[in-house]
Design a protein around this motif. Structure first.
Motif, PDB file in Angstrom:
ATOM      1  N   VAL A  50      22.509  19.308 -25.354  1.00 29.89           N
ATOM      2  CA  VAL A  50      22.162  20.405 -26.265  1.00 29.89           C
ATOM      3  C   VAL A  50      20.653  20.652 -26.262  1.00 29.89           C
ATOM      4  O   VAL A  50      20.203  21.806 -26.266  1.00 29.89           O
ATOM      5  CB  VAL A  50      22.676  20.117 -27.685  1.00 29.89           C
ATOM      6  CG1 VAL A  50      21.974  20.994 -28.730  1.00 29.89           C
ATOM      7  CG2 VAL A  50      24.182  20.337 -27.756  1.00 29.89           C
ATOM      8  N   LYS A  51      19.868  19.594 -26.217  1.00 31.91           N
ATOM      9  CA  LYS A  51      18.409  19.776 -26.189  1.00 31.91           C
ATOM     10  C   LYS A  51      17.982  20.490 -24.911  1.00 31.91           C
ATOM     11  O   LYS A  51      17.167  21.420 -24.956  1.00 31.91           O
ATOM     12  CB  LYS A  51      17.709  18.423 -26.300  1.00 31.91           C
ATOM     13  CG  LYS A  51      16.182  18.529 -26.291  1.00 31.91           C
ATOM     14  CD  LYS A  51      15.517  17.172 -26.469  1.00 31.91           C
ATOM     15  CE  LYS A  51      14.007  17.282 -26.450  1.00 31.91           C
ATOM     16  NZ  LYS A  51      13.356  15.959 -26.645  1.00 31.91           N
ATOM     17  N   ARG A  52      18.533  20.072 -23.781  1.00 31.99           N
ATOM     18  CA  ARG A  52      18.174  20.715 -22.511  1.00 31.99           C
ATOM     19  C   ARG A  52      18.548  22.193 -22.521  1.00 31.99           C
ATOM     20  O   ARG A  52      17.779  23.047 -22.061  1.00 31.99           O
ATOM     21  CB  ARG A  52      18.874  20.005 -21.344  1.00 31.99           C
ATOM     22  CG  ARG A  52      18.348  18.615 -21.053  1.00 31.99           C
ATOM     23  CD  ARG A  52      18.808  18.142 -19.686  1.00 31.99           C
ATOM     24  NE  ARG A  52      20.260  18.060 -19.589  1.00 31.99           N
ATOM     25  CZ  ARG A  52      20.964  16.980 -19.879  1.00 31.99           C
ATOM     26  NH1 ARG A  52      20.353  15.884 -20.293  1.00 31.99           N
ATOM     27  NH2 ARG A  52      22.279  16.987 -19.732  1.00 31.99           N
ATOM     28  N   THR A  53      19.735  22.490 -23.062  1.00 32.70           N
ATOM     29  CA  THR A  53      20.191  23.876 -23.101  1.00 32.70           C
ATOM     30  C   THR A  53      19.330  24.710 -24.040  1.00 32.70           C
ATOM     31  O   THR A  53      18.951  25.846 -23.710  1.00 32.70           O
ATOM     32  CB  THR A  53      21.661  23.937 -23.540  1.00 32.70           C
ATOM     33  OG1 THR A  53      22.455  23.154 -22.636  1.00 32.70           O
ATOM     34  CG2 THR A  53      22.175  25.361 -23.553  1.00 32.70           C
ATOM     35  N   ALA A  54      19.032  24.164 -25.211  1.00 31.10           N
ATOM     36  CA  ALA A  54      18.212  24.892 -26.181  1.00 31.10           C
ATOM     37  C   ALA A  54      16.827  25.206 -25.596  1.00 31.10           C
ATOM     38  O   ALA A  54      16.319  26.328 -25.740  1.00 31.10           O
ATOM     39  CB  ALA A  54      18.075  24.087 -27.465  1.00 31.10           C
TER      40      ALA A  54
END
Length: 320
Positions: A50-54
């Motif tokens: 989720v962090k990478r995508t955000a």
């Protein structure tokens, strides 16, 4: 509607991408996720999916501890009016739940109230359920017991693993979550209390839970292996002879032998191994189980027949 998205693993990514891809309806003002964690053999710190995508989407990332007394003020400062949660992995206490005007809404991968808890997909497969689904509900203080906004159902494939089913539910569920949040924003949502009664709880599956006991019927072994694939991974101990300590053998794919399969042995004692030219079987309490893909300790993933040839299994080899 301004949304604070909370999630951590890969299964949460489709929902984040879908909400961020509808700027005419939603504005994802921040993504709340678990802090970077050690991964792999080297135990190097890695960002959550989720962090990478955000970051790729240009969405600010929060990694604060929700138990911090200042956390409600932090999330108010984002300007969010509503929270969307998909597999975040942390408990949100009442002051946090009260911090957003429209509340928090969770996408859960079961047909609530059945399978509340951490591993609903795995437990549904292990129990032999034929139907499961996704539920969007409003978060409350209890565990997955808030009022329901929307549900969808899917059939569980006869050979489907928990990883495959989770991937499918994450895509379908993201659409369900978006529709439910849109209804909340437009004032159309009508959350319904969950039915009262006794329901199964989806407790987390531990590594020890995933150990295969071959004194069970073959259908139970099949369910266990599919439920534990890919995480935490079904396994057993392979012994080359009676009395040795054994090595860990992960079984990544297997299938029950059917009575019409003439190449398979008609019966094997629980844990007993049989090796053919193109197949490997292990005994259960009922019919044998054919091993298709395995990973022995310290080795790469292999087709079971290729592994067996290299492992030089003798007549006394068995699994437990």
């Amino acid at each position: 509607m301004k949304i604070l998205f909370a999630g951590t693993p890969e299964v949460a990514v489709p929902a984040l991408e879908l909400l961020a891809g509808k700027p005419d309806r939603f504005r994802v003002v921040a993504a709340l996720t678990r802090p970077d964690a050690p991964q792999g053999r080297g135990r190097r710190l890695s960002e959550s999916p989720v962090k990478r995508t955000a970051k790729a989407l240009g969405i600010p990332v929060l990694e604060s501890n929700p138990s911090d007394p200042s956390f409600p003020d932090q999330i108010r400062a984002t300007g969010a009016t509503c929270g969307a949660v998909v597999a975040y992995g942390r408990i949100l206490k009442q002051p946090v739940l009260d911090a957003l005007d429209h509340g928090w809404y969770n996408l859960h991968f079961s047909l609530l109230p059945q399978w509340r808890g951490a591993a609903p997909v795995q437990r549904a497969i292990w129990a032999g359920d034929e139907i499961t689904g996704a539920t969007v509900f409003r978060l409350t203080r209890g565990m997955d017991d808030g009022p329901i906004l929307a549900q969808s159902t899917v059939a569980i494939g006869a050979e489907e693993t928990s990883g495959e089913l989770l991937e499918r539910l994450s895509r379908d569920g993201s659409q369900l979550l978006a529709a439910a949040l849109e209804a909340v924003g437009e004032g159309r949502a009508q959350p319904q209390p969950q039915p009262q009664g006794a329901y199964e709880t989806a407790h987390k599956i531990t590594v020890e839970d995933a150990r295969i006991r071959f004194d069970a019927p073959v259908f139970a072994l099949d369910r266990q292996i599919r439920a534990c694939t890919p995480d935490p991974g079904a396994w057993c101990l392979l012994h080359h002879d009676k009395g040795d300590e054994g090595i860990t053998l992960h079984i990544l794919q297997a299938r029950p032998v059917h009575s019409e399969d003439q190449a398979a042995p008609s019966s094997l004692a629980p844990g007993e191994l049989a090796v053919g030219r193109k197949a490997v079987w292990v005994g259960s309490k009922s019919m044998p189980l054919e091993l298709i893909q395995v990973k022995a300790s310290g080795k790469r993933t292999m087709k079971a027949a290729d592994w067996a040839r290299g492992a030089r299994l003798g007549d006394r080899a068995y699994c437990d």
